[in-house]
Design a protein around this motif. Sequence first.
Motif, PDB file in Angstrom:
ATOM      1  N   LEU A   1    -117.441 -40.592 -45.389  1.00  0.00           N
ATOM      2  CA  LEU A   1    -116.686 -39.647 -45.213  1.00  0.00           C
ATOM      3  C   LEU A   1    -115.202 -38.949 -44.879  1.00  0.00           C
ATOM      4  CD1 LEU A   1    -120.003 -38.044 -44.682  1.00  0.00           C
ATOM      5  CD2 LEU A   1    -119.235 -38.580 -47.091  1.00  0.00           C
ATOM      6  N   LEU A   2    -114.861 -39.511 -43.599  1.00  0.00           N
ATOM      7  CA  LEU A   2    -114.104 -39.361 -42.662  1.00  0.00           C
ATOM      8  C   LEU A   2    -112.329 -39.711 -43.649  1.00  0.00           C
ATOM      9  CD1 LEU A   2    -112.813 -37.572 -40.319  1.00  0.00           C
ATOM     10  CD2 LEU A   2    -112.370 -40.009 -39.227  1.00  0.00           C
ATOM     11  N   GLY A   3    -113.231 -40.678 -43.938  1.00  0.00           N
ATOM     12  CA  GLY A   3    -111.888 -41.494 -45.119  1.00  0.00           C
ATOM     13  C   GLY A   3    -111.430 -40.315 -46.254  1.00  0.00           C
ATOM     14  N   GLY A   4    -112.480 -39.537 -47.004  1.00  0.00           N
ATOM     15  CA  GLY A   4    -112.216 -39.148 -47.923  1.00  0.00           C
ATOM     16  C   GLY A   4    -112.268 -37.894 -47.826  1.00  0.00           C
ATOM     17  N   ARG A   5    -112.410 -37.322 -46.552  1.00  0.00           N
ATOM     18  CA  ARG A   5    -111.941 -35.984 -46.506  1.00  0.00           C
ATOM     19  C   ARG A   5    -110.439 -36.256 -46.266  1.00  0.00           C
ATOM     20  NH1 ARG A   5    -110.838 -30.921 -47.000  1.00  0.00           N
ATOM     21  NH2 ARG A   5    -111.358 -29.752 -45.468  1.00  0.00           N
ATOM     22  N   ILE A   6    -109.715 -37.192 -45.677  1.00  0.00           N
ATOM     23  CA  ILE A   6    -109.005 -37.504 -44.809  1.00  0.00           C
ATOM     24  C   ILE A   6    -107.796 -37.487 -46.405  1.00  0.00           C
ATOM     25  CG2 ILE A   6    -106.858 -38.482 -44.285  1.00  0.00           C
ATOM     26  CD1 ILE A   6    -108.827 -39.531 -41.622  1.00  0.00           C
ATOM     27  N   SER A   7    -108.524 -38.628 -47.199  1.00  0.00           N
ATOM     28  CA  SER A   7    -107.667 -38.229 -48.645  1.00  0.00           C
ATOM     29  C   SER A   7    -107.436 -36.945 -49.293  1.00  0.00           C
ATOM     30  CB  SER A   7    -108.644 -39.188 -49.391  1.00  0.00           C
ATOM     31  OG  SER A   7    -108.346 -39.367 -50.816  1.00  0.00           O
ATOM     32  N   ASP A   8    -108.505 -36.579 -49.429  1.00  0.00           N
ATOM     33  CA  ASP A   8    -108.544 -34.940 -49.716  1.00  0.00           C
ATOM     34  C   ASP A   8    -107.183 -33.979 -49.361  1.00  0.00           C
ATOM     35  OD1 ASP A   8    -110.592 -35.056 -51.448  1.00  0.00           O
ATOM     36  OD2 ASP A   8    -111.671 -34.327 -50.696  1.00  0.00           O
ATOM     37  N   LEU A   9    -107.399 -33.911 -47.552  1.00  0.00           N
ATOM     38  CA  LEU A   9    -106.135 -32.976 -47.367  1.00  0.00           C
ATOM     39  C   LEU A   9    -104.652 -33.872 -47.114  1.00  0.00           C
ATOM     40  CD1 LEU A   9    -108.376 -31.851 -44.389  1.00  0.00           C
ATOM     41  CD2 LEU A   9    -108.024 -31.251 -45.761  1.00  0.00           C
ATOM     42  N   VAL A  10    -104.564 -35.246 -46.952  1.00  0.00           N
ATOM     43  CA  VAL A  10    -103.483 -35.771 -46.735  1.00  0.00           C
ATOM     44  C   VAL A  10    -102.450 -36.381 -48.169  1.00  0.00           C
ATOM     45  CG1 VAL A  10    -102.519 -37.341 -45.592  1.00  0.00           C
ATOM     46  CG2 VAL A  10    -104.042 -36.111 -44.512  1.00  0.00           C
ATOM     47  N   GLY A  11    -103.588 -36.620 -49.094  1.00  0.00           N
ATOM     48  CA  GLY A  11    -103.012 -37.117 -50.038  1.00  0.00           C
ATOM     49  C   GLY A  11    -103.880 -38.661 -50.642  1.00  0.00           C
ATOM     50  N   ALA A  12    -104.321 -38.720 -51.624  1.00  0.00           N
ATOM     51  CA  ALA A  12    -105.319 -39.360 -51.478  1.00  0.00           C
ATOM     52  C   ALA A  12    -103.846 -41.647 -51.945  1.00  0.00           C
ATOM     53  CB  ALA A  12    -105.738 -40.153 -53.518  1.00  0.00           C
ATOM     54  N   LYS A  13    -102.910 -41.229 -52.364  1.00  0.00           N
ATOM     55  CA  LYS A  13    -101.947 -42.394 -52.485  1.00  0.00           C
ATOM     56  C   LYS A  13    -101.794 -42.403 -50.870  1.00  0.00           C
ATOM     57  CE  LYS A  13     -97.704 -43.840 -54.254  1.00  0.00           C
ATOM     58  NZ  LYS A  13     -96.189 -43.395 -54.548  1.00  0.00           N
ATOM     59  N   ARG A  14    -100.715 -41.354 -50.167  1.00  0.00           N
ATOM     60  CA  ARG A  14    -100.868 -42.122 -48.879  1.00  0.00           C
ATOM     61  C   ARG A  14    -102.036 -42.828 -48.199  1.00  0.00           C
ATOM     62  NH1 ARG A  14     -98.663 -37.039 -45.073  1.00  0.00           N
ATOM     63  NH2 ARG A  14     -97.295 -36.767 -47.571  1.00  0.00           N
ATOM     64  N   VAL A  15    -102.909 -42.516 -47.827  1.00  0.00           N
ATOM     65  CA  VAL A  15    -104.385 -42.198 -47.467  1.00  0.00           C
ATOM     66  C   VAL A  15    -105.052 -43.742 -47.966  1.00  0.00           C
ATOM     67  CG1 VAL A  15    -106.567 -42.272 -46.388  1.00  0.00           C
ATOM     68  CG2 VAL A  15    -105.227 -40.857 -46.859  1.00  0.00           C
ATOM     69  N   MET A  16    -104.899 -44.652 -49.113  1.00  0.00           N
ATOM     70  CA  MET A  16    -105.099 -45.312 -49.804  1.00  0.00           C
ATOM     71  C   MET A  16    -104.303 -46.715 -48.901  1.00  0.00           C
ATOM     72  SD  MET A  16    -103.200 -47.686 -52.625  1.00  0.00           S
ATOM     73  CE  MET A  16    -102.521 -46.384 -53.810  1.00  0.00           C
ATOM     74  N   LEU A  17    -102.705 -46.338 -48.985  1.00  0.00           N
ATOM     75  CA  LEU A  17    -101.564 -47.425 -48.398  1.00  0.00           C
ATOM     76  C   LEU A  17    -101.708 -48.020 -47.383  1.00  0.00           C
ATOM     77  CD1 LEU A  17     -98.555 -46.080 -50.895  1.00  0.00           C
ATOM     78  CD2 LEU A  17    -100.197 -48.206 -51.379  1.00  0.00           C
ATOM     79  N   THR A  18    -102.288 -46.761 -46.563  1.00  0.00           N
ATOM     80  CA  THR A  18    -102.641 -46.718 -45.009  1.00  0.00           C
ATOM     81  C   THR A  18    -103.489 -47.836 -44.553  1.00  0.00           C
ATOM     82  OG1 THR A  18    -101.760 -44.884 -44.366  1.00  0.00           O
ATOM     83  CG2 THR A  18    -102.931 -46.088 -42.704  1.00  0.00           C
ATOM     84  N   GLY A  19    -104.713 -47.478 -45.217  1.00  0.00           N
ATOM     85  CA  GLY A  19    -106.218 -48.676 -45.695  1.00  0.00           C
ATOM     86  C   GLY A  19    -105.505 -49.403 -45.552  1.00  0.00           C
ATOM     87  N   LEU A  20    -105.097 -49.769 -46.846  1.00  0.00           N
ATOM     88  CA  LEU A  20    -104.657 -51.589 -48.145  1.00  0.00           C
ATOM     89  C   LEU A  20    -103.917 -52.132 -46.451  1.00  0.00           C
ATOM     90  CD1 LEU A  20    -104.840 -53.468 -50.140  1.00  0.00           C
ATOM     91  CD2 LEU A  20    -102.685 -51.657 -51.301  1.00  0.00           C
ATOM     92  N   LEU A  21    -102.876 -51.601 -46.056  1.00  0.00           N
ATOM     93  CA  LEU A  21    -101.591 -52.651 -44.700  1.00  0.00           C
ATOM     94  C   LEU A  21    -102.739 -52.771 -43.796  1.00  0.00           C
ATOM     95  CD1 LEU A  21     -99.263 -50.594 -45.533  1.00  0.00           C
ATOM     96  CD2 LEU A  21     -99.156 -52.751 -46.534  1.00  0.00           C
ATOM     97  N   LEU A  22    -103.467 -51.510 -43.454  1.00  0.00           N
ATOM     98  CA  LEU A  22    -104.505 -52.162 -41.661  1.00  0.00           C
ATOM     99  C   LEU A  22    -105.442 -52.574 -42.729  1.00  0.00           C
ATOM    100  CD1 LEU A  22    -105.388 -51.174 -39.323  1.00  0.00           C
ATOM    101  CD2 LEU A  22    -107.033 -49.669 -39.952  1.00  0.00           C
ATOM    102  N   PHE A  23    -105.955 -52.820 -43.362  1.00  0.00           N
ATOM    103  CA  PHE A  23    -106.913 -53.896 -43.746  1.00  0.00           C
ATOM    104  C   PHE A  23    -106.586 -55.634 -43.631  1.00  0.00           C
ATOM    105  CE2 PHE A  23    -109.656 -56.792 -47.216  1.00  0.00           C
ATOM    106  CZ  PHE A  23    -110.810 -56.445 -46.529  1.00  0.00           C
ATOM    107  N   THR A  24    -105.120 -55.179 -44.223  1.00  0.00           N
ATOM    108  CA  THR A  24    -104.390 -56.380 -45.081  1.00  0.00           C
ATOM    109  C   THR A  24    -103.605 -57.546 -43.618  1.00  0.00           C
ATOM    110  OG1 THR A  24    -103.152 -56.133 -46.438  1.00  0.00           O
ATOM    111  CG2 THR A  24    -102.350 -57.446 -45.692  1.00  0.00           C
ATOM    112  N   ALA A  25    -103.643 -56.050 -42.393  1.00  0.00           N
ATOM    113  CA  ALA A  25    -102.732 -57.057 -41.210  1.00  0.00           C
ATOM    114  C   ALA A  25    -104.641 -56.914 -40.142  1.00  0.00           C
ATOM    115  CB  ALA A  25    -102.760 -55.846 -40.170  1.00  0.00           C
TER     116      ALA A  25
END
Length: 468
Positions: free
Chosen positions: A69-93
Amino acid sequence: MNQQIAQPGAHPARWRVLGLLGVAQLMLILDVTVVAIALPHIETELGLTREALTWTVSAYTLTFGGLMLLGGRISDLVGAKRVMLTGLLLFTAASLVTGLAESAAMLVGGRIAQGVGAALLSPSALSLVVALFDGEERNKALGVWSALGGGGAALGVLVGGLLTAGPGWSWVFYVNVPIGLVIAVVLAALVPRLPTWGTERSRLDVLGAILVTASTASLIYALIAAGERGWLTSFTGWLVLAAAVGYVLFVVWQRRARSPLMDVRLLARRPVAAGAFLILMATALMIAVFFLGTFYFQQAQGYGALHTGLLFLPVAVATMLGANLTGRVIGRWGGRAPAVAGLAVAALGLAAPAVSMHPAVVVVGVSVAAAGTGALFVVASATALGQVAPHEAGIASGIVSTFHEFGASLGAAVVSSVAAASLAGTTLSGFAGGFTVAAVAAGAGVVVAALVTPGRLRQGDPIPSTPN
């Protein structure tokens, strides 16, 4: 606002974006099941205790579900594209770190970091899908998304078997690294900048995030621990009570906060509530099948990791076929009929191994059940997300993804308790009992789905803004 943003469904690269986002989501789903088949090899090579082995699986699910839920809320406030890329790079690392693990602490720490990345990536990616498509195209896109997600869990068993029997268990995690990096680069170029829904006065609701994350983590941990400690123990009871108190405090706080984490009325809407129920049922049944099937084939039948993985190939195909077919008809039929049919098919398939534990019957039965659960994934997503307003897409996606993880924990906990005798010995009665419980649950779900799932929405129906 330009035309592309005003009507994001017209974006020319939307189907390519969907494919790449689907592969990214596939990695997250794979990591729920791909590890299960490699656990015996990880245990031997790293000398893990039973507790550490359990946390190798549960740390990912716990973090993933607890922070959704926190991830979903951050996506609404900051922007889905930015949060998606951040999550993808963190998951990859984190995948790289986990593959390099030489100790239990490093292994579990990497799994926790993977869960954090997944909690950012999953709701923001689904939010982008909702934003980029509209109308009938959105139903088709959610069908593709659900087919990849549902089939991915079954493919995880196959991929896990291939990698574990080949280059080794570390490659279960290493394989995410090149895929994640390539997808991140391409998505950074393809995904359009969509509007955010925060204002200058919008703040991230830290207290709300702590309450809902701690409550969700407590509940998921209770479900995980119940499989080993028992459902009626004081330990499980206190965890469930703590979760219940935390959720009550969360609801009270959301009504008072200036910038709440979510509008709690969203979950009171019939479509969102129905979608949450269906995704929970679909995931619980799916994980129950994988848990029972992998242990039955490897422990009771003595099959190797690769052999077991190959037996789950028809399960993956059936899941994708069920999801694809449902995605094609849900626009005309609505959600109720496919939801009822999906649960009925799942109950029928799960009843087969409950009656006969012959390997061929088990494979056919779970494949039939998989076609039903594949349909449920599509109905759940289309029902919960098909009518949400753009500014609610992130948090609604977070709700759906959270119940997805609830279902995974619930399914594993229940069947592990029921099948305890078979897991500890040579009897097949525990496995048969597990399939029986799953079949009965699917049958009961038919009744609930018929009552709560909305029928076909008429073209032009407004997006609801209050509970209905």
